[in-house]
Design an enzyme around this catalytic site. Structure first.
Site, mmCIF file in Angstrom:
data_model
loop_
_atom_site.group_PDB
_atom_site.id
_atom_site.type_symbol
_atom_site.label_atom_id
_atom_site.label_comp_id
_atom_site.label_asym_id
_atom_site.label_seq_id
_atom_site.Cartn_x
_atom_site.Cartn_y
_atom_site.Cartn_z
ATOM 1 N N LYS A 265 0.657 -1.105 -0.008
ATOM 2 C CA LYS A 265 -0.159 -0.156 -0.080
ATOM 3 C C LYS A 265 0.808 1.251 0.032
ATOM 4 C CE LYS A 265 -1.404 1.591 3.798
ATOM 5 N NZ LYS A 265 -0.734 2.994 3.749
ATOM 6 N N ASP B 121 -5.167 0.818 8.816
ATOM 7 C CA ASP B 121 -5.033 0.586 7.313
ATOM 8 C C ASP B 121 -5.692 -0.810 6.758
ATOM 9 O OD1 ASP B 121 -3.659 2.660 7.056
ATOM 10 O OD2 ASP B 121 -1.648 1.732 7.098
#
Length: 347
Positions: free
Chosen positions: A13, A155
């Site tokens: 990510k 996240d």
């Protein structure tokens, strides 16, 4: 083991920009970020109904998830209490939420550095949730997936979505972003772990000393035309965690400088809380040449050329109104590894 493994990617990510927009009364910081994912990352292979055979008369614990870890960065996790691994916590949490029994074997291939600002652990947990959802016939946009994800970490919901989007609030607001153009990237980590809490603590201390205001949200005003245009738009934004991360790991400055010097680099930037940095490039050839040069100059660094992951045409809609589900404390590990985990595991 029996059954056909369910394979799920756990891509790296990237925070293409990251603005810290405020701090809530409970101490959590609110963020505004354009998140994208790389083609490269960890991987999960989940095998249902794994056969377990007691060897030498050993007692087996109750049926439940078991975890085996491999890959170049697997050893970094093997010294930790495996019951605290986010993958195991994800499996237990989703099973409890849905009233299921997660009698599965989970094989995690750890190809991303640990504590590196590119969502490795969160991506692994998200991949486990998606794999279990496929096993149990749960739709990929089911609110339960995102509720459990939010309970595991800020996240994890965006990693469950697994596609470029805007990330807001404390990770509980995901919004559509413009399609990103084909963009090649080089990921570089100096093999220095940077704990996220330490970076936020350093940022809070710096703000207390300076009295600086929080940043404003800065979502893109238009769709970028190509990689160079994306870099141009990102130059008007920043990663607010760069300065505090540098106080924890000064070597980040060397990584950013190496990327900036590489031919064809459109923009060097720190991702998340670091220490992984990325450079944007227009072509695969430019990214591969840059990666080769950086790796030769700094053989102790982890360097990986890849590209931004495009949004699949069949990608499910982003969730609305994510509400975190409570996640139970980590389960205690058994007294010895299971015989069917390749030498290391937990149930």
């Amino acid at each position: 083991m029996t059954g056909i493994p369910i394979i799920e990617a756990a891509p790296a990510k990237l925070n293409l920009y990251l603005h810290v927009t405020g701090r809530r009364a409970d101490g959590y910081h609110e963020l505004d970020s354009l998140v994208a994912f790389a083609e490269f990352g960890d991987g999960i292979a989940l095998t249902p109904a794994a056969a377990r055979v007691a060897l030498r008369g050993a007692d087996l614990p109750p049926a439940g998830p078991r975890l085996a870890i491999a890959g170049p960065f697997g050893p970094a996790l093997m010294g930790e209490n495996p019951a605290n691994n986010l993958v195991m916590r994800a499996a237990h949490a989703l099973a409890a939420r849905l009233g299921r029994e997660a009698d599965v074997m989970i094989a995690l291939t750890k190809a991303l550095p640990v504590a590196s600002g590119i969502g490795g652990g969160s991506a692994d947990a998200a991949a486990c949730l998606r794999a279990l959802a496929r096993l149990w016939g749960v739709p990929p946009d089911d609110p339960a997936l995102f509720a459990v994800a939010a309970g595991l970490g800020a996240d994890v919901p965006v990693c469950v979505a697994g596609r470029s989007c805007y990330f807001g609030g404390i990770g509980d607001v995901l919004d559509e972003a413009p399609d990103l153009p084909e963009t090649h990237i080089v990921l570089v980590n100096p093999n220095v772990p940077v704990p996220t809490p330490a970076v936020f603590k350093a940022m809070a201390a710096a703000r207390a000393r300076s009295g600086a205001a929080f940043s404003a949200p800065a979502r893109l005003t238009r769709k970028p035309a190509d990689a160079a245009d994306l870099a141009f738009l990102l130059m008007e934004r920043t990663n607010d965690l760069t300065a505090p991360a540098l106080t924890i790991a000064p070597v980040i400055a060397d990584v950013l400088a190496a990327l900036e010097r590489s031919p064809g680099c459109l923009l060097p930037r720190l991702s998340g809380s670091g220490a992984t940095c990325f450079g944007l490039y227009a072509t695969a050839a430019a990214a591969e040449a840059a990666a080769k040069a950086i790796a030769a100059a700094a053989p102790g660094w982890w360097v990986k050329p890849t590209r931004l992951r495009p949004i699949r045409p069949d990608a499910p809609a982003l969730p609305r109104g994510i509400v975190a589900a409570p996640v139970a404390a980590a389960v205690p590990p058994p007294s010895a590894p299971f015989p069917d985990t390749g030498g290391w595991g937990v149930g």
